[in-house]
Design an enzyme around this catalytic site. Structure first.
Site, PDB file in Angstrom:
ATOM      1  CG  ASP A  13      -2.009   1.109   1.071  1.00  0.00           C
ATOM      2  OD1 ASP A  13      -2.303   1.702  -0.040  1.00  0.00           O
ATOM      3  OD2 ASP A  13      -2.794   1.403   2.144  1.00  0.00           O
ATOM      4  CG  ASN A  15       2.383   1.291  -5.052  1.00  0.00           C
ATOM      5  OD1 ASN A  15       3.070   1.471  -4.348  1.00  0.00           O
ATOM      6  ND2 ASN A  15       1.704   0.515  -5.642  1.00  0.00           N
ATOM      7  NE  ARG A  26      -4.285   6.422  -7.511  1.00  0.00           N
ATOM      8  CZ  ARG A  26      -4.139   6.255  -6.087  1.00  0.00           C
ATOM      9  NH1 ARG A  26      -3.895   7.320  -5.355  1.00  0.00           N
ATOM     10  NH2 ARG A  26      -4.183   5.133  -5.476  1.00  0.00           N
ATOM     11  CG  HIS A  30      -0.114   1.682  -9.361  1.00  0.00           C
ATOM     12  ND1 HIS A  30      -0.351   1.612  -8.002  1.00  0.00           N
ATOM     13  CD2 HIS A  30      -1.208   2.467  -9.824  1.00  0.00           C
ATOM     14  CE1 HIS A  30      -1.386   2.026  -7.587  1.00  0.00           C
ATOM     15  NE2 HIS A  30      -2.015   2.516  -8.596  1.00  0.00           N
ATOM     16  CB  THR A  59     -12.715  -8.605  -5.566  1.00  0.00           C
ATOM     17  OG1 THR A  59     -12.724  -8.433  -4.224  1.00  0.00           O
ATOM     18  CG2 THR A  59     -12.430  -9.825  -6.203  1.00  0.00           C
ATOM     19  CD  GLU A  60     -13.290  -5.718  -2.146  1.00  0.00           C
ATOM     20  OE1 GLU A  60     -12.058  -6.148  -2.110  1.00  0.00           O
ATOM     21  OE2 GLU A  60     -14.180  -6.320  -2.304  1.00  0.00           O
ATOM     22  CG  ASN A  61      -7.531  -2.559  -5.824  1.00  0.00           C
ATOM     23  OD1 ASN A  61      -6.612  -2.966  -5.771  1.00  0.00           O
ATOM     24  ND2 ASN A  61      -8.090  -1.352  -4.885  1.00  0.00           N
ATOM     25  NE  ARG A 180      -2.954  -1.529   4.385  1.00  0.00           N
ATOM     26  CZ  ARG A 180      -4.160  -1.657   3.734  1.00  0.00           C
ATOM     27  NH1 ARG A 180      -4.864  -2.649   4.067  1.00  0.00           N
ATOM     28  NH2 ARG A 180      -4.580  -0.828   2.904  1.00  0.00           N
TER      29      ARG A 180
HETATM   30  C1  FPP Z   1      -2.195   0.236  -3.326  1.00  0.00           C
HETATM   31  O1  FPP Z   1      -1.780   1.312  -3.234  1.00  0.00           O
HETATM   32  C2  FPP Z   1      -1.639  -0.556  -4.376  1.00  0.00           C
HETATM   33  C3  FPP Z   1      -2.114  -1.169  -5.309  1.00  0.00           C
HETATM   34  C4  FPP Z   1      -3.726  -1.200  -5.554  1.00  0.00           C
HETATM   35  C5  FPP Z   1      -1.537  -1.876  -6.353  1.00  0.00           C
HETATM   36  C6  FPP Z   1      -0.289  -2.720  -6.096  1.00  0.00           C
HETATM   37  C7  FPP Z   1       0.388  -3.014  -7.491  1.00  0.00           C
HETATM   38  C8  FPP Z   1       1.790  -3.282  -7.467  1.00  0.00           C
HETATM   39  C9  FPP Z   1       2.615  -2.771  -6.465  1.00  0.00           C
HETATM   40  C10 FPP Z   1       2.410  -3.699  -8.708  1.00  0.00           C
HETATM   41  C11 FPP Z   1       1.546  -4.904  -9.393  1.00  0.00           C
HETATM   42  C12 FPP Z   1       2.373  -5.656 -10.173  1.00  0.00           C
HETATM   43  C13 FPP Z   1       2.224  -6.660 -10.773  1.00  0.00           C
HETATM   44  C14 FPP Z   1       3.195  -7.575 -11.539  1.00  0.00           C
HETATM   45  C15 FPP Z   1       1.045  -7.647 -10.353  1.00  0.00           C
HETATM   46  P1  FPP Z   1      -2.655   2.514  -3.580  1.00  0.00           P
HETATM   47  O2  FPP Z   1      -2.697   3.017  -4.678  1.00  0.00           O
HETATM   48  O3  FPP Z   1      -3.608   2.364  -2.722  1.00  0.00           O
HETATM   49  O4  FPP Z   1      -1.838   3.887  -2.663  1.00  0.00           O
HETATM   50  P2  FPP Z   1      -2.582   5.009  -1.913  1.00  0.00           P
HETATM   51  O5  FPP Z   1      -3.027   4.481  -0.758  1.00  0.00           O
HETATM   52  O6  FPP Z   1      -1.156   5.796  -1.358  1.00  0.00           O
HETATM   53  O7  FPP Z   1      -3.298   5.728  -2.803  1.00  0.00           O
END
Ligand code: FPP
Length: 233
Positions: A13, A15, A26, A30, A59-61, A180
């Site tokens: 979490d 990114n 964003r 990632h 599934t919520e993303n 986490r």
């Molecule tokens: C949560 O951070 C992160 C994600 C929903 C995506 C995570 C995915 C990767 C790290 C790479 C995946 C790659 C492969 C090859 C499967 P957020 O976006 O919710 O961060 P925030 O809470 O700061 O907005």
């Protein structure tokens, strides 16, 4: 006291916030997260961890913007294009959990190729959770169990140990340590059954900054935890 660490799970979490702090999109966060994912996978295999399960897309993303979802669906392809060689060199086997059949065809193809290319590797299992939701997984497991009973494939004699075999994680269901990142204290529908006795480790560090050295520190902290599995001291 030192605990063996067979199965590590990480909720990656932060990114988005990491990218925003740099005034970037964003997707940039990632991409950095995916680069870091590779570094952590190599480190985990060096630490002799047997299974590393990473929460890449829930599934919520799907509720995120179309632009972000599209990028996240492309990311596995970008990731394996760049890193498959290193993953092969580290003898890492790749598998996926989640409702893969609901992913776009191009992502499904990447998933299939990654599993196929690495299936003979004998080192750590890198288990990527994509379109994964734990409650949905449990409901699916109950449906599958019920069908087996109705079709006469088994008795109606379900035990706790048995139920794990109906989950997407199957034989490697039991998580030892869940990390986490990003200072959030939530489980977000991740491996709810599998973490029953897991040790939890929360860090304020945003995922792209959670370096292999920080992973090693978390593993060290875990090794001195007193795990009693409900027993007494
Ligand atoms: C949560 O951070 C992160 C994600 C929903 C995506 C995570 C995915 C990767 C790290 C790479 C995946 C790659 C492969 C090859 C499967 P957020 O976006 O919710 O961060 P925030 O809470 O700061 O907005």
């Amino acid at each position: 006291m030192s605990n063996s660490l067979q199965h590590l799970a990480i909720i990656m979490d932060g990114n988005g916030r990491w990218a925003a702090a740099l005034g970037k999109d964003r997707s940039f966060g990632h991409k950095k997260g995916a680069d870091n994912m590779k570094n952590l996978a190599i480190k985990a295999s060096e630490l002799d961890i047997k299974v590393l399960t990473l929460y890449a897309f829930s599934t919520e993303n799907w509720k995120r913007s179309e632009k972000e979802v599209n990028y996240l669906m492309k990311l596995p392809g970008l990731f394996f294009d760049v890193y498959l060689k290193e993953i092969m060199k580290a003898n890492i086997r790749v598998e996926f959990i989640g409702f893969i059949d609901k992913l776009p065809a191009s992502t499904r193809k990447v998933v299939k190729n990654a599993v196929e290319s690495t299936k003979m590797n004998t080192g750590m299992l890198l288990n990527l959770a994509v379109n994964y939701g734990s409650q949905q997984e449990i409901v699916q497991a109950v449906k599958d169990y019920t069908s087996d009973v109705i079709e006469g494939k088994r008795e109606n004699d379900l035990e706790v140990a048995d139920f794990s075999n109906y989950l997407m994680t199957k034989e490697h269901s039991h998580v030892d340590l869940l990390i986490r990142t990003s200072g959030e204290f939530r489980l977000s529908n991740f491996l709810l059954w599998q973490i029953s006795y897991a040790e939890l480790f929360f860090t304020d560090t945003l995922f792209p900054d959670f370096t292999p050295d920080l992973l090693e520190e978390a593993v060290l902290a875990y090794s001195s935890r007193d795990r009693r599995f409900g027993g007494a001291k």
